[in-house]
Write a protein that holds these residues in place. Structure first.
Motif, PDB file in Angstrom:
ATOM      1  N   SER A  81       0.835  -1.208   0.000  1.00 27.74           N
ATOM      2  CA  SER A  81       0.000   0.000   0.000  1.00 27.74           C
ATOM      3  C   SER A  81       0.875   1.267   0.000  1.00 27.74           C
ATOM      4  O   SER A  81       0.407   2.342  -0.380  1.00 27.74           O
ATOM      5  CB  SER A  81      -0.934  -0.002   1.213  1.00 27.74           C
ATOM      6  N   LYS A  82       2.135   1.111   0.401  1.00 27.28           N
ATOM      7  CA  LYS A  82       3.027   2.289   0.432  1.00 27.28           C
ATOM      8  C   LYS A  82       3.784   2.474  -0.889  1.00 27.28           C
ATOM      9  O   LYS A  82       4.507   3.443  -1.061  1.00 27.28           O
ATOM     10  CB  LYS A  82       4.052   2.131   1.557  1.00 27.28           C
ATOM     11  N   PHE A  83       3.672   1.509  -1.803  1.00 23.10           N
ATOM     12  CA  PHE A  83       4.436   1.551  -3.048  1.00 23.10           C
ATOM     13  C   PHE A  83       3.583   2.158  -4.165  1.00 23.10           C
ATOM     14  O   PHE A  83       2.361   2.062  -4.137  1.00 23.10           O
ATOM     15  CB  PHE A  83       4.862   0.133  -3.472  1.00 23.10           C
ATOM     16  N   ASN A  84       4.257   2.721  -5.169  1.00 27.34           N
ATOM     17  CA  ASN A  84       3.530   3.270  -6.319  1.00 27.34           C
ATOM     18  C   ASN A  84       3.133   2.161  -7.281  1.00 27.34           C
ATOM     19  O   ASN A  84       3.989   1.405  -7.727  1.00 27.34           O
ATOM     20  CB  ASN A  84       4.403   4.280  -7.074  1.00 27.34           C
ATOM     21  N   LYS A  85       1.826   2.129  -7.585  1.00 25.70           N
ATOM     22  CA  LYS A  85       1.333   1.128  -8.534  1.00 25.70           C
ATOM     23  C   LYS A  85       1.623   1.621  -9.948  1.00 25.70           C
ATOM     24  O   LYS A  85       1.272   2.771 -10.277  1.00 25.70           O
ATOM     25  CB  LYS A  85      -0.166   0.945  -8.329  1.00 25.70           C
TER      26      LYS A  85
END
Ligand code: 5GP
Length: 264
Positions: free
Chosen positions: A4-8
């Motif tokens: 959830s903290k990473f860029n998709k």
């Protein structure tokens, strides 16, 4: 890992790709439980599929890397997560190779019978586009692009498809199964054509051998194979229940888990 903290970067039908904050040259590939067919028209959630696909894909790519094939696959740090090399550019093609006639080629009306054997394997290119149903490309265009424009996209994809087919056909045959056909995808990394995407139960047809010593040196090999025992996504495409599909994908993963035993 908490994604959830990473860029998709992108979410597809069966996978999500996230940026790797620690390494600009790689990305994370997360497998999903979704299963689709008919260019996404048929769609279900099959609990456990992400885990099984992740295993199958990991074992196939690790085998292909050992064979020296140029792939995007790097590692699998935790369940359902793989690290793959970042692409400069995706090549928007599906590249299908066939050893044995099955599936759509039987509908062309050009005399192919189920079980006809192709030597060498035949390869066809499709433009990847669900609304257009992945139309096949014109062979004269492909030959022109290779000859006149030196398009390594086509020449290398065709070469690697055939190479991968030989490796996987040999590997599955060691466990009593014939690779009938498959679909692979490619991208560009550092100016080279590289095998990308996933290779899982949805990518190929797999039919068990009927006997311990099948004779595959025949124009038609249907007598040597057991299509009813198929291990692939055709079970889903043909309306099989999800439990049966789960069993088949599990059977594929049990085979590919043993690819590490194979010499290359
Ligand atoms: P066919 O053209 O006979 O339907 O498919 C040939 C091979 O390519 C089969 O192994 C099939 O699973 C694979 N294939 C064709 N189109 C697709 C697609 O859109 N997605 C996936 N995953 N595989 C495909």
């Amino acid at each position: 890992m908490d994604f959830s903290k990473f860029n998709k970067i992108i979410e597809g039908k069966t996978k999500v790709i996230y940026e790797n904050p620690n390494d600009p040259d790689t990305v994370f590939m997360l497998f999903k439980d979704d299963i689709t067919a008919g260019d996404g028209v048929k769609h279900d959630i099959l609990e456990g599929k992400a885990q099984v696909d992740w295993q199958t894909n990991r074992d196939i790519f690790e085998y292909l890397n050992r064979c020296g094939v140029r792939t995007h696959y790097v590692s699998s740090p935790e369940d359902k997560v793989s690290i793959v090399k970042k692409l400069e550019r995706k090549i928007n093609l599906e590249v299908v190779s066939r050893r044995v006639a099955a599936g759509s080629i039987l509908k062309w009306g050009t005399g192919a019978a189920e079980g006809d054997r192709y030597e060498p394997v035949i390869t066809q290119f499709h433009y990847k586009d669900d609304p257009l149903h992945d139309p096949m490309l014109d062979d004269t265009y492909i030959e022109y692009m290779i000859a006149a424009k030196n398009s390594i996209e086509y020449s290398e994809a065709r070469r690697i498809n055939a190479e991968v087919f030989q490796h996987l056909e040999r590997a599955f045959a060691a466990f009593g199964v014939q690779l009938i056909d498959f679909k692979l995808e490619y991208g560009m990394i550092k100016g080279e054509v590289v095998l990308i995407d996933e290779i899982t139960g949805g990518s190929f047809r797999l039919w068990p051998f009927k006997t311990d010593k099948p004779n595959m040196n025949q124009a038609n090999v249907l007598s040597e194979l057991d299509p009813a025992g198929r291990l692939d996504k055709d079970v889903y495409r043909m309306g099989g229940d999800l439990g049966a599909v789960r069993d088949k994908f599990g059977a594929i993963a049990a085979i590919t888990a043993r690819f590490k035993e194979l010499d290359v």
